[in-house]
Scaffold this motif. Sequence first.
Motif, mmCIF file in Angstrom:
data_model
loop_
_atom_site.group_PDB
_atom_site.id
_atom_site.type_symbol
_atom_site.label_atom_id
_atom_site.label_comp_id
_atom_site.label_asym_id
_atom_site.label_seq_id
_atom_site.Cartn_x
_atom_site.Cartn_y
_atom_site.Cartn_z
ATOM 1 N N GLU A 122 3.869 1.469 -1.307
ATOM 2 C CA GLU A 122 4.472 1.579 -2.633
ATOM 3 C C GLU A 122 3.487 2.151 -3.650
ATOM 4 O O GLU A 122 3.861 2.961 -4.495
ATOM 5 C CB GLU A 122 4.994 0.208 -3.094
ATOM 6 C CG GLU A 122 6.374 -0.097 -2.535
ATOM 7 C CD GLU A 122 6.792 -1.557 -2.672
ATOM 8 O OE1 GLU A 122 7.934 -1.860 -2.314
ATOM 9 O OE2 GLU A 122 5.972 -2.375 -3.140
ATOM 10 N N ARG A 123 2.236 1.694 -3.522
ATOM 11 C CA ARG A 123 1.218 2.244 -4.432
ATOM 12 C C ARG A 123 1.054 3.744 -4.190
ATOM 13 O O ARG A 123 0.953 4.524 -5.117
ATOM 14 C CB ARG A 123 -0.119 1.518 -4.226
ATOM 15 C CG ARG A 123 -0.254 0.258 -5.092
ATOM 16 C CD ARG A 123 -1.685 -0.253 -5.120
ATOM 17 N NE ARG A 123 -2.195 -0.556 -3.787
ATOM 18 C CZ ARG A 123 -1.917 -1.696 -3.115
ATOM 19 N NH1 ARG A 123 -1.125 -2.611 -3.660
ATOM 20 N NH2 ARG A 123 -2.412 -1.898 -1.912
ATOM 21 N N ASP B 97 3.884 5.562 -5.791
ATOM 22 C CA ASP B 97 3.765 5.655 -7.252
ATOM 23 C C ASP B 97 2.734 6.702 -7.671
ATOM 24 O O ASP B 97 2.970 7.471 -8.610
ATOM 25 C CB ASP B 97 3.404 4.289 -7.841
ATOM 26 C CG ASP B 97 4.580 3.314 -7.730
ATOM 27 O OD1 ASP B 97 5.696 3.784 -7.439
ATOM 28 O OD2 ASP B 97 4.371 2.102 -7.936
ATOM 29 N N SER C 125 0.830 -1.202 0.000
ATOM 30 C CA SER C 125 0.000 0.000 0.000
ATOM 31 C C SER C 125 0.868 1.256 0.000
ATOM 32 O O SER C 125 0.554 2.245 -0.660
ATOM 33 C CB SER C 125 -0.976 -0.049 1.184
ATOM 34 O OG SER C 125 -0.755 1.011 2.078
#
Lengths: 317, 291
Positions: A39-40, A43, A37
Amino acid sequence: MITYDFEKPIVELEKKISELRKYAAEVNIDAATELGSLERKRDVLSQEVYAGLEPFQRVQVARHPQRPYLQDYLRLLCTDFMELHGDRRFADDQALLGGFATLAGRRVLVLGHQKGRDVKENMRRNFGMAHPEGYRKALRLMTLADRAGLPIVSFIDTPGAYPGIGAEERGQAEAIAVNLRDMIGLGVPVLCVVIGEGGSGGALGIGIGNRVLIMENAYYSVISPEGCASILFRDAKRAAEAATALKLTAKDLLQFGIVEEIIAEPIGGAHRHPEHAAQLVKAALVRHLDELCAMPPDALRQQRYEKFRRVGVFSEA
Amino acid sequence: MSLFSRIRRRRPPIPDGLWLKCQSCAEIIYVKALNENFKLCPKCNHHYLLSARERIDLLCDADSFSEMDAVMLPGDPLNFVDAIPYPEKQAKAREKSGENEALVTGTGTIEAIPFALGVMDFTYIGGTMGSVVGEKAARLIELARDRRLPLLIVSASGGVRMHESIIGLMQMAKTSGALFYYKQAGLPFLSLLTNPTTGGTTASFASLGDIILAEPNALIGFAGPRVIKQTIRQDLPKGFQSAEFLLEHGMIDMVVPRPQLKATIAGLLRYLLRLPVEAPPEPAPAAASAA
Ligand SMILES: [Zn+2]
């Protein structure tokens, strides 16, 4: 790595991610869900930040000291590189390199500006600002490629041609002018890609291509934002304003028809993911080279001239 | 006086008054004397700026010049604003220079030799090159090629016009590309550099002459002296970037004082066009050779 202000929230998140990963490993717990979560989130944030960059922030990215340079692309893209040296008149300019290279099974001539990674290398590379001998070496190699039937790939990344006493004495203006004229006459494909800074005549001096591509965060301008600000706004500190006024971003250049294509960069910029960036550059180069290699020499000359001949905005009463 | 301070000073047009103080030697000179002397200071020979029309009158045979593309006007592709919007700057420059843009092009004769001629006007936004200068120059070069005319371009320019940024920059490529085809046709291009010629103009067509001429003491360079001084943080050598400096460094063929320009250019063209040699003058009396 240098972090610009606008990158700080991304870097913060990255720090959190690596801390959590380290902690999870130490105490041996499964943090995959939390990590995923985060990392998302990183991004999405990166995408937002990079999509909304102001022109001057793009200039900063284009100048990032960790941004991949010509030699990085040579290493990441080419299976072979045989550097050739010297202009046969005065010196071997280390700010502008060239030689034979193999790119995805194709034999080509690669040339381009080369900045230094540190102070010592920059003394030698002159911060990627070539002298006349650099432009003359480039033309010597391009003429050789023409005779050998090798396509030319030119990597543009310079703050500008060097403004100095020796450069003037040895004819900086003449060296660039001759390239502009004689590159029109090359009977092989010329493919240019602006990978960082497209600094005025210093960029154009190796920039007369059948096609000119530009990376998403690169820029191309008649003058640096700082130079423009100090001349027209009488204040070098108004560089951000000047960067906006000069319409120097990849998007602007595509709109003006100066470049044919924008090469997307990995989220967070080429300096964060050089390998990924190189793959995207490679794919674009190969695609355009394949198309251009199907054209006969005269058609290449004519198309190249037409590309530059049609640029201009004026009216006739 | 150093070159550096000379070019930094603003240069007002020569007033209509009876006399003025020479900006070079500070002597009092009569405007009438200046105008009757090719705009050279009668005291120090300083070459004052010529407008494009004055230059055409100087070089072309009387009434021989026929202008092309006289009504081509610049656009404003960037919507550029510095102190004032670019279109306003254009309007002011038109008024100040009496020209529609910084380059006047056409055909004429010089000592009865037909030629294509382009002359830059420094009074129009510092003779900077934008779309119009690039397009007019390219059309002139193409016309000269089609009609197989020799070509002369007289430069006086601060380089590429920033208000057109990348579109201005590309005019360097456009004009130089046109000269590739002109050269390929085997035709002669003469470039005359006048004070000042710098930046992208020098780094394109102005440096591509088969023969390059310059007026005495003209400032000629790629980068301006101020930029170089800022970059290297040293004083510049005396006479740096003057026409004489370029001659010494092998960058130009000749430095030609203004009164000799027309005859010199026509003389060069007679060689380049291989025109028949006129009957030599009567031999001098024999006594002259005795010494
Ligand atoms: Zn004087």
